[in-house]
Design an enzyme around this catalytic site. Sequence first.
Site, PDB file in Angstrom:
ATOM      1  N   ARG A  21     -23.213 -35.186   3.385  1.00  0.00           N
ATOM      2  CA  ARG A  21     -23.493 -34.504   4.420  1.00  0.00           C
ATOM      3  C   ARG A  21     -24.339 -35.125   5.279  1.00  0.00           C
ATOM      4  NH1 ARG A  21     -20.581 -29.523   5.101  1.00  0.00           N
ATOM      5  NH2 ARG A  21     -19.106 -29.538   3.186  1.00  0.00           N
ATOM      6  N   ARG A  25     -24.221 -31.334  10.583  1.00  0.00           N
ATOM      7  CA  ARG A  25     -24.878 -30.013  10.939  1.00  0.00           C
ATOM      8  C   ARG A  25     -26.349 -29.936  11.219  1.00  0.00           C
ATOM      9  NH1 ARG A  25     -22.950 -27.251   5.364  1.00  0.00           N
ATOM     10  NH2 ARG A  25     -24.147 -28.769   3.998  1.00  0.00           N
ATOM     11  N   ARG A  34     -20.723 -31.419  18.784  1.00  0.00           N
ATOM     12  CA  ARG A  34     -19.941 -30.281  18.012  1.00  0.00           C
ATOM     13  C   ARG A  34     -20.231 -28.956  19.310  1.00  0.00           C
ATOM     14  NH1 ARG A  34     -16.769 -27.112  16.019  1.00  0.00           N
ATOM     15  NH2 ARG A  34     -17.147 -26.104  13.853  1.00  0.00           N
ATOM     16  N   ASP A  71     -13.156 -34.079   6.901  1.00  0.00           N
ATOM     17  CA  ASP A  71     -13.303 -32.981   5.913  1.00  0.00           C
ATOM     18  C   ASP A  71     -12.417 -33.243   4.842  1.00  0.00           C
ATOM     19  OD1 ASP A  71     -15.039 -30.540   6.080  1.00  0.00           O
ATOM     20  OD2 ASP A  71     -13.274 -30.054   5.319  1.00  0.00           O
ATOM     21  N   TYR A 146      -9.067 -23.334  -1.386  1.00  0.00           N
ATOM     22  CA  TYR A 146      -8.802 -23.123  -0.046  1.00  0.00           C
ATOM     23  C   TYR A 146      -7.589 -23.081   0.188  1.00  0.00           C
ATOM     24  CZ  TYR A 146     -13.930 -24.729   0.391  1.00  0.00           C
ATOM     25  OH  TYR A 146     -15.116 -24.939   0.000  1.00  0.00           O
TER      26      TYR A 146
END
Length: 334
Positions: A21, A25, A34, A71, A146
């Site tokens: 990562r 973020r 974003r 992703d 998921y």
Amino acid sequence: MSNLKEILLNKKVCKSVWFMRQAGRYLPEFREIRSQNQNFINLCLNSNLSSEITLQPIKRFDLDSAIIFSDILMVPYALGQNVNFVKDQGPKLDDFNVKKFLNNDIISFTEKLHPVYKAIQISRDKLSKKKSLIAFAGAPWTLLIYMLGAKQTKKEIQYKIIEDKQFEVNLILDKISDYLCTHLENQVNAGADVVQIFDSWAGLITKENLPSYCYIPNLKIVDFCKRKKIPVICFPKGIKENYKEFNNVVKPNGLNLDYDVEPLWAQQNLTNVVLQGGLNPKFLLLPEQEMFKQAEKYLKTFKDLPYVFNLGHGLLPETDPDKVKKLINFFREY
Ligand code: 1CP
């Protein structure tokens, strides 16, 4: 310092650094992009922006490898299951539909993911030849969590949903690996030179189900990569002492440790594999000296072995980018 691909293939006693990562973020330059792109899947399908985000941490920190900004949920998306990222709740997928799932084919799957491959091409062209470009996929088990809606809130998993859907579980495990192998091969053809398989929810699997839900699905993909000479790193997060059995059965080129695995135990029990990671991402929130002390535990233990410095899970959103810089400098000077 050596190229990640070479370390993985030749088990050269060299060190290298990248972080899970690393693109995303916690970086202000990512947040800026974003904030102007509310739909996360569409952002992943924007090849120019995805490539720009991929290269942001390389520009800032000069890491040894870049990981493509994408992703693991791009695969369910390409298999016809819409994915929505709901703020503060995580990803929400449309209900799984057996008929729809079985109607997929490799050609339309590849077409839907073309923008990801294009992003890899653009990134490879801009990235120094000395650096690896890492592509990735979710492992079958983690994707089905998921796809079957077992992850309902940010923290909770409803294991009961999985137990009640044995037919769907077996169907997904049986069918999805062909798509994952294709996705990995397409990414390598586009310019990636190393791949990582994220089995983020492997720790939920009971001991007796580990072979069928974790080892064998990972093994199928690893064997495919080996036939194609693609260096592959596995990350079966949370399986504790079963890391040993995983390594003996699956035999990947690289194995990412999670933060529950003791480095000394890993050094003694996980052999014939290049180890990567382990450091708890929470340690980047500690005062500098404390963070260095924790990092040193890994660097000392793996001193005479090939080792890829990385974390035991992804960088946390609240991580200060300056701390990341300091950690990289500490590693380089060590
Ligand atoms: O800004 C945002 O809201 C998006 C946050 C974000 C980012 C930056 C998500 C949503 N995905 C990503 C990119 C991403 N995801 C990368 C590439 C960037 C990099 O690594 O530098 C990678 C490798 C992933 C992998 C991924 N996605 C995993 C496996 C690794 C892990 O963290 O365990 C998983 C489980 C996902 C699903 C996912 N994507 C995003 C969220 C919020 C989630 C759910 C996580 C969860 O269920 O807890």
